[in-house]
Scaffold this motif. Structure first.
Motif, mmCIF file in Angstrom:
data_model
loop_
_atom_site.group_PDB
_atom_site.id
_atom_site.type_symbol
_atom_site.label_atom_id
_atom_site.label_comp_id
_atom_site.label_asym_id
_atom_site.label_seq_id
_atom_site.Cartn_x
_atom_site.Cartn_y
_atom_site.Cartn_z
ATOM 1 N N LYS A 269 0.550 -1.251 -0.255
ATOM 2 C CA LYS A 269 0.008 -0.170 -0.020
ATOM 3 C C LYS A 269 1.440 1.501 0.060
ATOM 4 O O LYS A 269 2.144 1.030 0.053
ATOM 5 N N ASN A 337 -3.560 -10.038 -6.128
ATOM 6 C CA ASN A 337 -3.302 -9.325 -5.732
ATOM 7 C C ASN A 337 -3.544 -9.532 -4.442
ATOM 8 O O ASN A 337 -3.987 -9.913 -3.980
ATOM 9 N N THR A 368 -12.864 -3.623 1.536
ATOM 10 C CA THR A 368 -13.343 -3.690 0.425
ATOM 11 C C THR A 368 -12.880 -1.888 0.930
ATOM 12 O O THR A 368 -13.859 -0.803 1.689
ATOM 13 N N ALA A 370 -13.836 -0.136 -1.991
ATOM 14 C CA ALA A 370 -14.991 0.113 -2.554
ATOM 15 C C ALA A 370 -16.411 0.466 -2.305
ATOM 16 O O ALA A 370 -17.249 1.201 -2.222
ATOM 17 N N VAL A 427 -9.270 -11.326 -7.063
ATOM 18 C CA VAL A 427 -9.536 -9.998 -7.579
ATOM 19 C C VAL A 427 -10.140 -10.041 -8.711
ATOM 20 O O VAL A 427 -9.732 -10.607 -9.806
ATOM 21 N N GLY A 429 -11.871 -6.618 -11.331
ATOM 22 C CA GLY A 429 -11.916 -5.299 -11.691
ATOM 23 C C GLY A 429 -12.034 -4.195 -10.629
ATOM 24 O O GLY A 429 -12.706 -4.805 -10.319
ATOM 25 N N ARG A 430 -12.053 -3.342 -10.648
ATOM 26 C CA ARG A 430 -12.206 -1.844 -10.230
ATOM 27 C C ARG A 430 -13.519 -1.692 -10.201
ATOM 28 O O ARG A 430 -14.531 -1.318 -9.515
ATOM 29 N N PRO A 431 -14.707 -1.814 -11.244
ATOM 30 C CA PRO A 431 -15.874 -2.007 -11.048
ATOM 31 C C PRO A 431 -16.024 -2.630 -9.551
ATOM 32 O O PRO A 431 -16.456 -3.841 -9.711
ATOM 33 N N GLY A 433 -16.509 -3.830 -6.995
ATOM 34 C CA GLY A 433 -15.038 -3.904 -5.705
ATOM 35 C C GLY A 433 -15.726 -4.517 -4.646
ATOM 36 O O GLY A 433 -15.320 -5.538 -4.713
ATOM 37 N N SER A 434 -16.792 -4.592 -3.646
ATOM 38 C CA SER A 434 -17.110 -4.735 -2.659
ATOM 39 C C SER A 434 -17.986 -5.705 -3.323
ATOM 40 O O SER A 434 -17.723 -6.442 -2.266
#
Length: 486
Positions: A269, A337, A368, A370, A427, A429-431, A433-434
């Motif tokens: 991080k 990740n 998350t 997200a 994981v 993708g970003r969309p 995410g939760s």
């Protein structure tokens, strides 16, 4: 904080000996006939415009005529609802907690609802809490006791609400305490010792088993073990069992994410704000808090608590992006990740829960960022495979003033978790995410078992000047368990 429930009419409360007296003034109180010293004081303050019954409004007074307590605090409690009372008490206790008052009377002009009484206790405990474990020179909070004064004898419902509130407050305090401790003062081994201490309390009806690296490896918890590889601190898998009902009754299983520090591992991080990753075990802390409340209340229900505890650090032995690990369920996982480690420790714990044949499984995790984007810091995210379980948890959250919000679990969200090299990737993708994190966990839930996932990344702690653990969602969990016992 010690709490006591007393019957004191307003005239008696005015004569009560205390270091401070907090008078909760509702809209109805403001309209009532002022035939005692407290009501008269409030009426004068309202008439002059110095005070109103609006929730959270305060007016400190000193040596008020006809009132024994030297310090009097008028606190606006609006319509007298649980929400309004919580705001009033939180503001009042925050003002007087630092002293010199040690004992306070919290005075209701009208008999409160059980929900409002519960809110008063929890708000007072929350406002009076101060972390001191690693601050030996810190000045302790002066306020140590609160008497809640009711104008008439408490009904059975009010006595029950008071008992539940004080036990829940103890659980929340325990969760906050462990959430706030720095990672070097809250290692997996220390977290396990805290669980054992709860079980050792006389008459707890709680058993505690702690598994180490060898036992975890023997079980086949490859996903959990993979997260701990980069740290010199040994992992611990904590199993708590509360037996409040017949052994034939299936338990509710609570699974708490116990990452005592999360650097992100090899997928490290950013440095800014990384200190807050000590809060990544707040799911585990909430399970400990719920068991502390169960110990005190002894409800007729069986509950299992599962806490996979470890650190997530980079190191020569750390899991690398692209590694494939085998979970307890037998499913292989491509670790794209290493900072998506919470789902790796939880997936093995969820599979382990199957051996208890639970009536429901609820996992609690700071999972998350997200979810923070989606819901902010007000509501926890709620994912559930069972409508009745989701409704019960949402109702419990509303009643406890510890709210959550239902989120989707459509199968299409799992598409991004497909892997060319394992059964599933950790994981997508970003969309959403939760949501994709919840879909990952869903794969490991025992078939046919109602399951809910509470993403508390936005509700478990605060940043900035108020930095610290909140103890959420202990209130929600205790309220849910008590409703199930009833």
């Amino acid at each position: 904080m010690d709490f006591e429930l007393k019957t004191l009419r307003l005239a008696q409360a005015a004569r009560a000996k205390a270091d401070a007296l907090v008078f909760l003034v509702t809209q109805d109180t403001a309209k009532a006939k002022a035939d005692d010293a407290l009501s008269a004081l409030a009426a004068r303050a309202i008439k002059t415009g110095d005070f109103s019954a609006e929730a959270g409004k305060l007016l400190p007074c000193y040596a008020a005529e006809g009132i024994q307590a030297p310090r009097v605090l008028l606190a606006g409690a609006g319509d007298g609802s649980a929400q309004a009372v919580r705001r009033a008490v939180a503001a009042a206790i925050a003002l007087i907690k630092s002293g010199p008052a040690c004992q306070a009377v919290l005075c209701f002009a009208q008999t409160p609802s059980p929900a409002a009484l519960r809110a008063a206790v929890l708000a007072a405990a929350d406002a009076a809490y101060a972390y001191t474990e690693t601050k030996p020179k810190a000045k302790p909070v002066a306020l140590t006791g609160v008497r809640l004064a009711l104008p008439a004898a408490a009904s059975a419902a009010l006595k029950t609400a008071f008992a539940q509130a004080t036990a829940t407050a103890s659980g929340i305090r325990l969760a906050r305490e462990w959430g706030n401790r720095p990672a070097n003062h809250a290692t997996p081994r220390q977290l396990a010792a805290a669980a054992q201490a709860i079980a050792k309390e006389k008459g707890s009806h709680i058993d505690c088993e702690v598994l180490g690296p060898k036992e975890v490896a023997k079980l086949g918890m490859g996903a959990f073990a993979a997260v701990a590889r980069g740290s010199h601190e040994e992992l611990r898998f904590i199993v708590l069992r509360y037996q409040g009902a017949a052994k034939s009754q299936p338990p509710v299983a609570l699974v708490g994410k116990g990452i005592t520090f999360d650097s992100g591992g090899i997928s490290i991080k950013p440095a800014a704000g990384m200190d807050e990753m000590k809060f990544d075990m707040c799911g585990a802390a909430s399970v400990l808090g719920a068991f502390e409340a169960l110990r005190q209340l002894q409800p007729a229900i069986n509950v299992v608590g599962l806490i996979p505890a470890c650190e997530n650090l980079p190191g020569g032995g750390a899991t690398k992006p692209g590694d494939v690990v085998t979970s307890l369920s037998g499913q292989t996982i491509e670790v794209l990740n290493t900072d998506a480690e919470g789902r790796l420790v939880l997936c093995d714990a969820l599979a382990y829960a199957a051996r208890f044949k639970p009536r429901a499984i609820i996992d609690i995790a700071t999972l998350t960022g997200a979810c923070v984007i989606a819901l902010g810091h007000v509501r926890s995210g709620l994912y559930a495979t069972d409508a009745a379980l989701a409704q019960a948890l949402q109702q419990a959250g509303e009643a406890a003033l510890d709210p959550c919000w239902p989120m989707p679990l459509d199968d299409e969200y799992a598409e991004g978790l497909k892997s060319n090299f394992a059964d599933v990737a950790n994981v997508a993708g970003r969309p959403a995410g939760s949501v994709t994190a919840a879909k990952f966990l869903q794969r490991f839930v025992p078939e046919g078992t109602p399951w809910a996932h509470l993403d508390i990344a936005g509700s478990a702690w605060k940043s900035g000047k108020a930095k610290g653990a909140t103890g959420r969602p202990v209130g929600l969990l205790v309220q849910y368990l008590l409703a199930q016992a009833a």
